[in-house]
Structures are given as C-alpha cells and as structure tokens.
Design a protein around this motif. Structure first.
Motif, PDB file in Angstrom:
ATOM      1  N   GLY A   1       0.616  -1.350  -0.529  1.00 11.67           N
ATOM      2  CA  GLY A   1       0.006   0.214  -0.164  1.00 11.67           C
ATOM      3  C   GLY A   1       0.789   1.359  -0.288  1.00 11.67           C
ATOM      4  O   GLY A   1       0.249   1.837  -0.069  1.00 11.67           O
ATOM      5  N   LYS A   2       2.176   1.641  -0.490  1.00 15.14           N
ATOM      6  CA  LYS A   2       2.973   2.598   0.313  1.00 15.14           C
ATOM      7  C   LYS A   2       3.896   2.116  -1.704  1.00 15.14           C
ATOM      8  O   LYS A   2       3.824   1.579  -2.132  1.00 15.14           O
ATOM      9  N   ALA A   3       4.105   3.853  -1.788  1.00 15.44           N
ATOM     10  CA  ALA A   3       5.031   3.987  -3.576  1.00 15.44           C
ATOM     11  C   ALA A   3       6.440   3.316  -3.269  1.00 15.44           C
ATOM     12  O   ALA A   3       6.380   4.134  -2.371  1.00 15.44           O
ATOM     13  N   GLU A   4       6.228   3.164  -4.788  1.00 16.98           N
ATOM     14  CA  GLU A   4       8.152   3.229  -5.125  1.00 16.98           C
ATOM     15  C   GLU A   4       8.040   3.834  -6.000  1.00 16.98           C
ATOM     16  O   GLU A   4       6.581   4.274  -6.711  1.00 16.98           O
ATOM     17  N   LEU A   5       9.318   4.599  -6.306  1.00 17.75           N
ATOM     18  CA  LEU A   5       9.492   5.424  -7.714  1.00 17.75           C
ATOM     19  C   LEU A   5       9.637   5.206  -8.907  1.00 17.75           C
ATOM     20  O   LEU A   5      10.988   3.911  -8.785  1.00 17.75           O
ATOM     21  N   VAL A   6       9.110   5.516  -9.613  1.00 17.45           N
ATOM     22  CA  VAL A   6      10.357   5.216 -11.123  1.00 17.45           C
ATOM     23  C   VAL A   6      10.652   6.091 -11.734  1.00 17.45           C
ATOM     24  O   VAL A   6      10.167   7.921 -12.042  1.00 17.45           O
ATOM     25  N   THR A   7      11.771   6.120 -12.256  1.00 21.62           N
ATOM     26  CA  THR A   7      12.470   7.603 -12.908  1.00 21.62           C
ATOM     27  C   THR A   7      12.599   7.109 -14.060  1.00 21.62           C
ATOM     28  O   THR A   7      13.546   5.547 -14.718  1.00 21.62           O
ATOM     29  N   VAL A   8      13.132   8.176 -15.001  1.00 20.61           N
ATOM     30  CA  VAL A   8      12.780   7.407 -16.231  1.00 20.61           C
ATOM     31  C   VAL A   8      13.919   9.284 -17.033  1.00 20.61           C
ATOM     32  O   VAL A   8      13.548  10.236 -16.570  1.00 20.61           O
ATOM     33  N   GLY A   9      15.176   8.831 -17.086  1.00 22.52           N
ATOM     34  CA  GLY A   9      16.264  10.511 -17.632  1.00 22.52           C
ATOM     35  C   GLY A   9      17.476   9.319 -18.076  1.00 22.52           C
ATOM     36  O   GLY A   9      17.549   8.632 -17.327  1.00 22.52           O
TER      37      GLY A   9
ATOM     38  N   ASN B   1      18.785   8.310 -20.114  1.00 21.32           N
ATOM     39  CA  ASN B   1      18.854   6.743 -20.766  1.00 21.32           C
ATOM     40  C   ASN B   1      18.880   5.120 -19.936  1.00 21.32           C
ATOM     41  O   ASN B   1      19.442   4.448 -20.427  1.00 21.32           O
ATOM     42  N   LEU B   2      18.142   5.620 -18.426  1.00 22.65           N
ATOM     43  CA  LEU B   2      18.025   4.799 -17.840  1.00 22.65           C
ATOM     44  C   LEU B   2      16.588   4.823 -17.531  1.00 22.65           C
ATOM     45  O   LEU B   2      16.327   5.775 -17.305  1.00 22.65           O
ATOM     46  N   VAL B   3      15.846   3.473 -16.708  1.00 23.95           N
ATOM     47  CA  VAL B   3      14.323   3.591 -16.950  1.00 23.95           C
ATOM     48  C   VAL B   3      15.014   3.124 -15.521  1.00 23.95           C
ATOM     49  O   VAL B   3      15.199   1.715 -14.435  1.00 23.95           O
ATOM     50  N   ARG B   4      14.493   3.440 -13.604  1.00 23.37           N
ATOM     51  CA  ARG B   4      15.173   3.293 -12.552  1.00 23.37           C
ATOM     52  C   ARG B   4      13.909   3.162 -11.749  1.00 23.37           C
ATOM     53  O   ARG B   4      13.024   3.553 -11.890  1.00 23.37           O
ATOM     54  N   LEU B   5      13.907   1.756 -10.766  1.00 24.78           N
ATOM     55  CA  LEU B   5      12.702   1.866  -9.795  1.00 24.78           C
ATOM     56  C   LEU B   5      13.579   2.228  -7.972  1.00 24.78           C
ATOM     57  O   LEU B   5      14.556   1.376  -8.049  1.00 24.78           O
ATOM     58  N   TYR B   6      12.982   2.986  -7.177  1.00 26.63           N
ATOM     59  CA  TYR B   6      13.404   2.733  -6.199  1.00 26.63           C
ATOM     60  C   TYR B   6      12.149   2.660  -4.829  1.00 26.63           C
ATOM     61  O   TYR B   6      11.098   3.456  -5.521  1.00 26.63           O
TER      62      TYR B   6
ATOM     63  N   SER C   1      16.884  -1.438 -12.924  1.00 26.26           N
ATOM     64  CA  SER C   1      17.646  -0.434 -13.802  1.00 26.26           C
ATOM     65  C   SER C   1      18.003  -0.509 -15.251  1.00 26.26           C
ATOM     66  O   SER C   1      18.519  -2.309 -15.491  1.00 26.26           O
ATOM     67  N   GLY C   2      17.192  -0.430 -15.660  1.00 29.00           N
ATOM     68  CA  GLY C   2      16.977  -1.143 -17.623  1.00 29.00           C
ATOM     69  C   GLY C   2      17.649   0.393 -18.324  1.00 29.00           C
ATOM     70  O   GLY C   2      17.297   1.962 -18.219  1.00 29.00           O
ATOM     71  N   ALA C   3      18.146   0.122 -19.383  1.00 26.80           N
ATOM     72  CA  ALA C   3      18.652   0.832 -20.370  1.00 26.80           C
ATOM     73  C   ALA C   3      17.504   1.370 -21.335  1.00 26.80           C
ATOM     74  O   ALA C   3      16.638   0.167 -21.432  1.00 26.80           O
ATOM     75  N   ILE C   4      17.221   2.746 -22.110  1.00 21.99           N
ATOM     76  CA  ILE C   4      16.156   2.807 -22.723  1.00 21.99           C
ATOM     77  C   ILE C   4      17.278   4.099 -23.407  1.00 21.99           C
ATOM     78  O   ILE C   4      18.629   4.936 -22.801  1.00 21.99           O
ATOM     79  N   GLY C   5      16.346   4.787 -24.733  1.00 21.65           N
ATOM     80  CA  GLY C   5      17.088   5.514 -25.451  1.00 21.65           C
ATOM     81  C   GLY C   5      16.784   7.187 -25.136  1.00 21.65           C
ATOM     82  O   GLY C   5      15.702   7.681 -25.588  1.00 21.65           O
ATOM     83  N   SER C   6      17.160   8.140 -23.831  1.00 24.12           N
ATOM     84  CA  SER C   6      16.769   8.923 -23.282  1.00 24.12           C
ATOM     85  C   SER C   6      15.908   8.720 -22.455  1.00 24.12           C
ATOM     86  O   SER C   6      15.501   8.773 -21.717  1.00 24.12           O
ATOM     87  N   GLY C   7      14.368   8.631 -23.009  1.00 22.43           N
ATOM     88  CA  GLY C   7      13.079   7.950 -22.305  1.00 22.43           C
ATOM     89  C   GLY C   7      12.061   9.144 -21.857  1.00 22.43           C
ATOM     90  O   GLY C   7      12.244   9.946 -21.342  1.00 22.43           O
ATOM     91  N   GLY C   8      11.076   8.473 -22.282  1.00 26.68           N
ATOM     92  CA  GLY C   8      10.299   9.713 -21.541  1.00 26.68           C
ATOM     93  C   GLY C   8       8.856   8.953 -20.779  1.00 26.68           C
ATOM     94  O   GLY C   8       9.786   7.785 -20.113  1.00 26.68           O
ATOM     95  N   PRO C   9       8.350   9.877 -20.207  1.00 27.34           N
ATOM     96  CA  PRO C   9       7.577   9.534 -19.052  1.00 27.34           C
ATOM     97  C   PRO C   9       7.444   7.707 -18.548  1.00 27.34           C
ATOM     98  O   PRO C   9       5.979   7.474 -19.920  1.00 27.34           O
ATOM     99  N   PRO C  10       6.472   7.282 -18.182  1.00 25.87           N
ATOM    100  CA  PRO C  10       7.012   6.100 -17.488  1.00 25.87           C
ATOM    101  C   PRO C  10       5.686   5.482 -17.680  1.00 25.87           C
ATOM    102  O   PRO C  10       4.463   6.518 -16.832  1.00 25.87           O
ATOM    103  N   THR C  11       5.012   4.998 -17.743  1.00 23.42           N
ATOM    104  CA  THR C  11       3.197   4.276 -18.232  1.00 23.42           C
ATOM    105  C   THR C  11       3.565   2.812 -16.783  1.00 23.42           C
ATOM    106  O   THR C  11       4.663   2.167 -17.209  1.00 23.42           O
ATOM    107  N   ILE C  12       2.490   2.597 -16.128  1.00 21.30           N
ATOM    108  CA  ILE C  12       2.459   1.166 -15.002  1.00 21.30           C
ATOM    109  C   ILE C  12       1.076   1.216 -15.412  1.00 21.30           C
ATOM    110  O   ILE C  12       0.255   1.419 -14.982  1.00 21.30           O
TER     111      ILE C  12
END
Length: 733
Positions: free
Chosen positions: A473-481, A483-488, A497-508
């Motif tokens: 019931g508590k959040a984890e954070l997704v960041t994109v920027g 060239n990385l998609v990361r979850l904290y 941590s996953g590679a991406i070319g630059s990267g746009g807003p995450p969709t969950i």
C-alpha cells in the motif's frame, strides 16, 4: 456516464480503467466499472464519484511525468528542426483590457466525414464582439431541419444528432449506426443518414454490437478529426498539435457533455519558439472541440498573455462554482487561468501569475491541479511553485525545488498512505499545510527527467530483500532519464535499472495479466516494458528486467509518453503509443502491434489519451499530430504484421488466413493500408494489409478513434491533465 464508486486497490494503473461489465454499443447501455488505482491507498478505501462539475481535483494522484534534473533543457536535449516557410497568422486581436479574446467560437472547423472521407469547413452561429467573435453559449440540440444543426450533424426526430455518412439502407451504415431516412429525417431531406442506435425510432443497439469484444482483433476506426479551424477564423495557421489532448465536461454543450481541449500552434519548429514562446509571432491557442464530431466550439486566446504551444493545459474546478477552469503556462514566464463567463458565454482570463521563478527556458511541462490542504479548493502546481486556484496568489513564495524545475510535469499524491500530499522531485517532498511549503519526507531517487509511482511490493533491509509479490500500500518511485529506467523505494533503495534511449514518461500497469505492475517507457528507438519478474531474464523475457521491446522511431525528442487500457475486457491491458510516424496499439503481454495508423510529430511529451470522450459508455482514443520538423518515415510500418481477423467477413474483399487479412492487391485492403509481404515470423502464407505512411504525407490536428462497432470497455469521460490518474479526480471536475 455515471462513474459510481471507484475501488482503490494497492497499486497504480496510470491512465488505466479496468471494467467489470461490458456494455452493448448503443448509447443507452448501462455498465458498472471499477477503476484500479493509487499506490497510496489500501483496497478497503473507496473514492466515490458523481456526474457533476462541482468537485475539484483530489488526491492521491499518479502519473508519468516530466523531467527533473535541471531547471532548463540543454541545447543537447532540445529537438532541432528545419523551419518551414509557413507564415504565422497575420490576423491577431488585441484586447487592451487583458481579457481573453474568444474567437472562432462557432461550431465548426475542418472536420472529416468518416464515411465518405470528404472534408470542409463548417460554421455555426457567432455573436460579434469587439476583438473577436464568441460562442453563443450552451448548445440547443432541438431542430426542425438539418440546417439547424452544427457541422457533422443531422436533424433526426427533432433532435440534432451525429451524422456518420449518407445511406439508402442499413447495409450502407457502419458499426452501431442505422439508416435514418423516410419518417426519420425531416420531410424532403434525402438521401438517408447513418446515425447512432438508441435514437428514435430504432432500438438501443445493433445486435452485432452486443456481447464480448473479440480478443486480439482490435478493429479501430476514425470517429472524427479536427484538421483546421473554420473559414474566417482569426488563427487559420494554428493547426499543429504538440501536446496531449485533454477531455473534461465543459459548459458549451451542457454540464453532462465532455469536450476536448487542445493547444494548436502556428509554426513548424521544435525548439524555443514552441518551447517557451521566444518569438512572439509563434504561440499556442486553445481550441475546444465537440467530442462526437470534432467541430470547433471555441478558441481561447489572450493577446496580452500568450500561451506556450508545447505546454499541456490542466482542467479543474478551482473555485467551487461547478464549472471547470483551464490553466496553462504563459509564454516566457508565468501561469494563466481561464474562467467561464456566463454573460459572455466564453472563457475569459481569470488570473495571471508571473512569479513561477522560471523564465525563458523550454517548458514542455504543464501545470497540475491538486487539493493540497483538503479544503475543497484545489491548488495549481507549476514546477514546485504552488498557487491559490481561486486567485493565482503564490503560496510557497520563493521556494524552488531543484528536482522540479522547467521541463518537469508535477507528479503528486499520497505516496506513503499518511493522508497528506507529496511531490516527487527526485526526493519526495510533503506539503506542510500550516507552513505553506514543501518539506523533505523521503530520500527517494536521484533527480531525473520523468517520474511515476506505484506499489510494486514490500521493501526489506536490503534491495535484495524486496518482495514484489507482497503489496504494502505504499509507493515505489519510477524515474526515467539519462538513458535509464529505474525503480526506487521511498528510502532510496535501487530495485531495477534498465537501459532506454533517452526515455519518456513512464506508464505503469499490469501488461501481462499476472496481477502485478510493469513499467513501460518510450525511447528514441524502442518502446519497452520492464518487469521485476525478468530480473535475470528467463522464459517470456527478452533481457534483464525487460518483458518485451518493440522498435520505434523518435529521433526528435525521444521523450514521448504512452497510455494503457483494457479495451477488450480480458484482464490484460493494451498499450497505446505514438512515435514520429505511427500511432500503435500493442498487445500487453507480447508487444505485438494490434493496430497501426500513420501520424506525424516532431514529438514533445505528448501521449494518446484513453477516455469515454463522447459519453456513449464506450472508450475512445485521442491522438494529436503536427507537421513540425523534417521527419522522414518508412512507407510501411515495419513492425505491423497486418490487419487482424477472425473470419473472411473481417477482411472485406480479402480473405482471413491464420488471423490476418490476406490480399493480392491494395484494392482488397481498407484505406490507410497497402498489400505487402508481412514481417518475418508472421504466421500463415500470403501478403497482408499493413499500415502505410504515404510518401511525404504529414498530418496536423487531432483524431478521435473508436471501435468499429463501438464495443470497447467503458471508462471515465475525463483526462484533465498530463499527469492524470483516476484517483486524482474524485468527482468529474
């Protein structure tokens, strides 16, 4: 649509509505829907919604959003383009009082008849005023003859209704429509007109439209499109749409009617002119459109406070009067709010706030609307600046968070389920109601470009101890920027941590129907779904943390967004994404392209929206396009296998083989497709009908897509801001 009660479960679907019952495709069908959302609420909590415009926005909210690392975009990240010779609009209107000039507010615009493909300007009644023309107010749908109706409508049973092409008999009509002719149209009007079932004198729905949606078929069709304003519009060259379209119940057509809000632009750059209004000749104007016909209802423009063309607006009832306001970013610096004027029957400037602390830098971000102090009157958030929604007064004067500057669409919500609102700016900041400022609550993540959040599981003492199968019931954070998609975790543990070319807003959302969330993001060359279950690759994965990846083309910005929705009501979400060249719908589990149609865009932060925009109990897709930049596209979508089918009847003149429409020549394909060899690995034998991008073709404006038989699952009739989520809105603004 009566939204009823929305259950709040343990994690967030960004922009996803999971429906519990299917409707028939007639307008009078009844559905029950449950929207799953919010990483900040337990499954026992509910948010009730009623069909009214009295409720402002409320927390918690979720989202994908914008970039945070710096207060400006570097030259290396700003899209570049070769400007065309298109001139800006030569007619502008000056209102020395600073009020909004509402123009071309008559119903009209260049709209397309989806049956015949013909287009043309349509006009309605306008009332002349100094400095422009304005709307005539709430529309009256009664009629005596079809000429009494707005463009794209006919008079049937004394009521103006949407028109879907000419006909002689029912066989000439598509989807959930029938042929209204003798004893239906006014006397002497010929030929017949295809109109929706549910209107007198015929029953509620077409029999073929009732029952479950065929899974995997995905038969999208064009409902309507806005290509240009009507004749004599003061802004004829404002046709390019750079931002996400918005949908909300505005007052032009009555309180129960959803309307589209888009920002149109009069240039073809991808840089500072569109990004913050560096050249006063180029700016955005807001168009309000009828969601059923795409006819133009109003244009909103304040010549003394021009708008940033690349900044998406937000919509909400800021003052509790029952009618939503519209807020957006002012060119150069500032925030501007527009309020409905009952006397003038148009939107006027309500307030302008100049003290954002950000000036003359690229602002692809837009404001967000949230009720931070739970007093029933929402605040407006731009970056980390907080403004009183009623007056525009700055509340947290002088406070600027380094992770929430220019280019960052504010993502807020109750991340830790403590009843207060937090803002993600790398670190997590909690709003202190008494002190009227942000205070750091959690270490969170390093500042990044885009943010989202959801409940992905339960943290442990170490990152390796994280349990993705136990939602807390508590959040984890997704960041994109970068060239990385990361979850904290909230306390800063890096989980993915996953590679991406630059990267746009995450969709969950739950892409693979396993009951747990995945993350999708679009980069410069691929659209990728990341999954904690793929930590070490393994069966069904294509790499570490990667469930699937599909090639895409976004060399312009490499930072566009997407949406997900369970269109077919099979418990598995589909993803909707538009790159520079094509709008695609992907199967959530595998990434196969179920639908493709060409578009053009230099790309900003835009994403398709998914909502019941025409209040017919069935979902639509809305996507904008623009002719900006010199984007080159392949003539055929390289990853579209072809039009899907269950039997020969789905293929028109072609035949169905192994799930795809087969063809011998282009005459056996529907418009927008060519007959060509399918991509390698496509099952079956023979050419298929694949999505084409005609040589040199470019699109502007906005399109509304629907199922051919209007059978997609129901959803809410709203998308009020870029970082929209279903738990951001308690009522329908």
């Amino acid at each position: 649509m009566q939204p009823g009660t929305f259950n709040i479960n343990g994690w967030t679907f960004f922009g996803l509505s999971a429906c519990l019952a299917l409707a028939a495709c007639g307008d009078n069908a009844v559905t029950t829907a449950t929207d799953s959302a919010s990483s900040s609420a337990s499954s026992s909590e509910t948010a009730t919604g009623t069909q009214s415009t009295t409720q402002g926005t409320a927390v918690p909210t979720t989202g994908t959003t914008a970039d945070a690392g710096t207060d400006s975009m570097s030259a290396g990240t700003t899209p570049t383009s070769t400007s065309s010779t298109t001139n800006p609009d030569t007619t502008d209107t000056t209102d020395t009082t600073g009020n909004t000039t509402a123009v071309s507010a008559s119903t009209g615009g260049q709209t397309t008849d989806v049956s015949t493909g013909t287009s043309g300007g349509t006009t309605g009644t306008t009332t002349g005023t100094t400095g422009g023309s304005s709307t005539t107010g709430v529309m009256d749908n009664s009629c005596v003859k079809s000429s009494d109706c707005q463009g794209g409508e006919v008079c049937a049973a004394m009521e103006c209704v949407p028109f879907d092409g000419n006909c002689v008999g029912n066989a000439d009509c598509n989807g959930d429509t029938y042929c209204c002719a003798k004893d239906c149209l006014p006397q002497g009007e010929l030929p017949g007109a295809c109109i929706d079932f549910g209107l007198d004198p015929v029953g509620d729905s077409h029999p073929d439209c009732e029952g479950p949606v065929p899974v995997g078929l995905f038969q999208a069709d064009l409902q309507c499109e806005w290509l240009a304003p009507p004749a004599n519009d003061p802004f004829p060259n404002h046709i390019n749409v750079l931002t996400t379209a918005m949908a909300a119940p505005l007052p032009h057509l009555g309180a129960q009617s959803t309307e589209l809000v888009i920002v149109s632009y009069n240039h073809t750059d991808g840089g500072a002119e569109s990004g913050y209004g560096s050249n006063p000749a180029y700016y955005g104007v807001i168009r309000v459109l009828d969601t059923r016909t795409c006819a133009q209802l109003e244009t909103i423009h304040d010549p003394n406070n021009k708008m940033i063309a690349a900044s998406p607006p937000a919509i909400g009832d800021l003052d509790g009067d029952g009618t939503p306001e519209i807020v957006t970013h002012r060119a150069g610096t500032g925030v501007i709010a527009f309020k409905w004027d009952d006397n003038m029957s148009k939107y006027q400037t309500s307030w302008v706030a100049m003290n954002t602390g950000i000036a003359n830098v690229i602002r692809w971000d837009g404001p967000s609307i949230h009720d931070l102090d739970n007093d029933g009157f929402p605040e407006v958030i731009s970056g980390s600046a907080v403004f009183d929604g009623k007056t525009g007064s700055r509340i947290n004067v002088g406070q600027l968070l380094p992770g929430a500057g220019a280019g960052v669409i504010p993502v807020l919500g109750d991340l830790d389920n403590d009843g207060t609102v937090e803002l993600i700016a790398g670190s997590v900041w909690r709003w202190n109601v008494g002190m009227k400022k942000w205070e750091m609550a959690y270490v969170g993540a390093p500042a990044s470009r885009h943010y989202g959040y959801a409940d992905f599981g339960t943290p442990g003492a170490l990152p390796a101890d994280f349990n993705p199968k136990k939602l807390d019931g508590k959040a984890e954070l997704v960041t994109v920027g970068s060239n990385l998609v990361r979850l904290y975790t909230l306390n800063g543990q890096l989980l993915l941590s996953g590679a991406i070319g630059s990267g746009g807003p995450p969709t969950i959302g739950d892409f693979d129907k396993d009951g747990y969330p995945e993350i999708a993001a679009a980069g410069g060359t691929a659209y990728v779904v990341y999954d904690l279950d793929c930590k070490d690759a393994g069966p069904g994965c294509v790499g570490n943390y990667v469930r699937w990846s599909r090639p895409s083309q976004d060399a312009s910005s490499a930072t566009t967004g997407s949406s997900i929705f369970d269109f077919e009501f099979d418990g598995q979400a589909e993803a909707v994404y538009g790159d520079e060249c094509f709008t695609r719908v992907y199967e959530g589990k595998t990434g196969e392209v179920l639908y493709s149609s060409y578009r053009t865009s230099c790309t900003w932060y835009e994403n398709p929206i998914v909502a019941d925009v025409d209040n017919d109990q069935n979902t639509e897709i809305v996507i904008g396009s623009n002719t900006n930049c010199n984007v080159g596209c392949p003539l055929i979508d390289p990853i579209h296998r072809g039009v899907r089918c269950l039997n020969n009847e789905d293929c028109g003149a072609g035949t169905c083989n192994t799930g795809y429409c087969r063809c011998l020549d282009v005459k056996q394909c529907t418009p927008g497709h060519v007959c060509a060899a399918p991509p390698m690995g496509t099952p079956g034998v023979g050419n298929t009908c694949r999505a084409e991008h005609p040589p040199g073709a470019k699109k502007s404006g906005v399109r509304v897509l629907r199922d051919q038989l209007d059978r997609w699952s129901s959803s809410r009739p709203i998308w009020n801001q870029h970082a929209y989520s279903i738990t951001n809105i308690i009522g329908i603004v």
